[in-house]
Design a protein around this motif. Structure first.
Motif, mmCIF file in Angstrom:
data_model
loop_
_atom_site.group_PDB
_atom_site.id
_atom_site.type_symbol
_atom_site.label_atom_id
_atom_site.label_comp_id
_atom_site.label_asym_id
_atom_site.label_seq_id
_atom_site.Cartn_x
_atom_site.Cartn_y
_atom_site.Cartn_z
ATOM 1 N N THR A 1 0.842 -1.190 0.000
ATOM 2 C CA THR A 1 0.000 0.000 0.000
ATOM 3 C C THR A 1 0.877 1.240 0.000
ATOM 4 N N GLY A 2 0.238 2.411 -0.018
ATOM 5 C CA GLY A 2 0.972 3.662 -0.037
ATOM 6 C C GLY A 2 0.553 4.557 1.112
ATOM 7 N N ALA A 3 1.480 5.388 1.602
ATOM 8 C CA ALA A 3 1.184 6.318 2.682
ATOM 9 C C ALA A 3 0.423 7.532 2.161
ATOM 10 N N ALA A 4 -0.207 8.229 3.096
ATOM 11 C CA ALA A 4 -0.838 9.525 2.816
ATOM 12 C C ALA A 4 -1.904 9.456 1.729
ATOM 13 N N ALA A 5 -2.709 8.392 1.777
ATOM 14 C CA ALA A 5 -3.898 8.282 0.920
ATOM 15 C C ALA A 5 -3.602 8.323 -0.567
ATOM 16 N N THR A 6 -2.419 7.842 -0.947
ATOM 17 C CA THR A 6 -2.163 7.618 -2.364
ATOM 18 C C THR A 6 -1.285 6.396 -2.503
ATOM 19 N N PHE A 7 -1.435 5.681 -3.619
ATOM 20 C CA PHE A 7 -0.664 4.451 -3.811
ATOM 21 C C PHE A 7 0.723 4.788 -4.352
ATOM 22 N N SER A 8 0.822 5.151 -5.624
ATOM 23 C CA SER A 8 2.111 5.568 -6.178
ATOM 24 C C SER A 8 1.888 6.267 -7.503
ATOM 25 N N SER A 9 2.652 7.343 -7.695
ATOM 26 C CA SER A 9 2.595 8.073 -8.962
ATOM 27 C C SER A 9 3.625 7.557 -9.957
ATOM 28 N N GLY A 10 4.283 6.424 -9.626
ATOM 29 C CA GLY A 10 5.206 5.810 -10.570
ATOM 30 C C GLY A 10 6.648 6.206 -10.317
ATOM 31 N N ALA A 11 7.401 6.376 -11.367
ATOM 32 C CA ALA A 11 8.818 6.721 -11.239
ATOM 33 C C ALA A 11 8.974 8.172 -10.819
#
Length: 257
Positions: free
Chosen positions: A57-67
């Motif tokens: 999962t990702g922190a701060a209510a976002t998963f990942s924006s990629g590179a």
């Protein structure tokens, strides 16, 4: 057990390992250090026989924006020798991994999801492959994994337009395993992990591997190639425990051996 690097946090709860991408200042984008940290976290999942399932999962209510494009412009490449891009793309873990997605899972963030086995997403989560907007190519597995999960023309549209799609749009095509209310993806992923954890852990790993590898097998090859993988689950204490528990009408006590 909790282990934290500047970019990846790892928490163990009994047989479940939760891995959190923790770079909120760049929407959990990946640089080299983050890729190596994820690689190490997945080694923990794979190498510890008492860990059966993982959640990413990702922190701060976002998963990942990629590179991390700023890091990439400096020549900092988000990949590792062992598992490839982002520390996962070329060699995902051998044990089941669930993506718990809030906010954005775009570019390499979507490719992270495609390297997982199950995806639980908040209803307002957003997915996409926007690389072409920057004259980049999505080379983290998205261009050959996505057409295996979605209809060809939809996968092509996503890749060629770089457009974003909601979890509800993609769920109708089967890409998302479960949709939750916003902010509840982690709770939903934990509930799904609990369901998996009731099953035999060596069988879970073998079942995942056969399904994953069979995408590159013909049916004729599959009959023979599945046998040594299944044998790893059958020749275990857990298989004997599963049969005893069935005969004794009780819950099995899995050990991962």
């Amino acid at each position: 057990m909790t282990e934290t690097t500047p970019s990846i946090a790892v928490r163990r709860d009994d047989h479940l390992l939760t891995i959190t991408i923790d770079r909120p200042e760049v929407r959990n984008a990946f640089d080299s250090a983050t890729s190596h940290a994820l690689d190490r976290a997945l080694d923990i999942l794979d190498d510890d026989p008492t860990l059966f399932v993982g959640i990413l999962t990702g922190a701060a209510a976002t998963f990942s924006s990629g590179a991390d494009l700023s890091a990439l412009a400096r020549g900092d490449r988000p990949e590792t020798p062992g598992r490839g891009g982002f520390g996962i793309f070329r060699r995902p873990p051998i044990k089941p991994l669930i993506a718990a997605v809030e906010g954005f899972a775009v570019g390499g963030g979507l490719e992270l999801c495609l390297a997982c086995d199950l995806i639980v997403a908040g209803s307002d989560a957003v997915f996409g492959l926007p690389e072409v907007r920057h004259n980049l190519v999505a080379s983290g597995g998205g261009l050959f994994r996505l057409p295996k999960r979605l209809p060809y023309h939809l996968a092509m549209e996503m890749a060629l337009t770089g457009a974003h799609y909601t979890s509800r749009q993609l769920s109708s095509f089967g890409l998302i395993t479960h949709i939750t209310e916003p902010g509840q993806a982690m709770a939903g992923a934990t509930e799904l992990a609990t369901r998996l954890l009731s099953n035999g852990p060596t069988a879970l790993a073998a079942t995942k591997e056969i399904i994953f590898r069979s995408m590159g097998w013909s049916e004729a090859e599959a009959w023979d190639k599945q046998i040594p993988i299944a044998a790893r689950a059958h020749d275990t204490n857990d298989r004997r425990e599963g049969l005893r528990a069935f005969a004794e009408k009780r819950r099995p006590l899995w050990t991962g051996t």
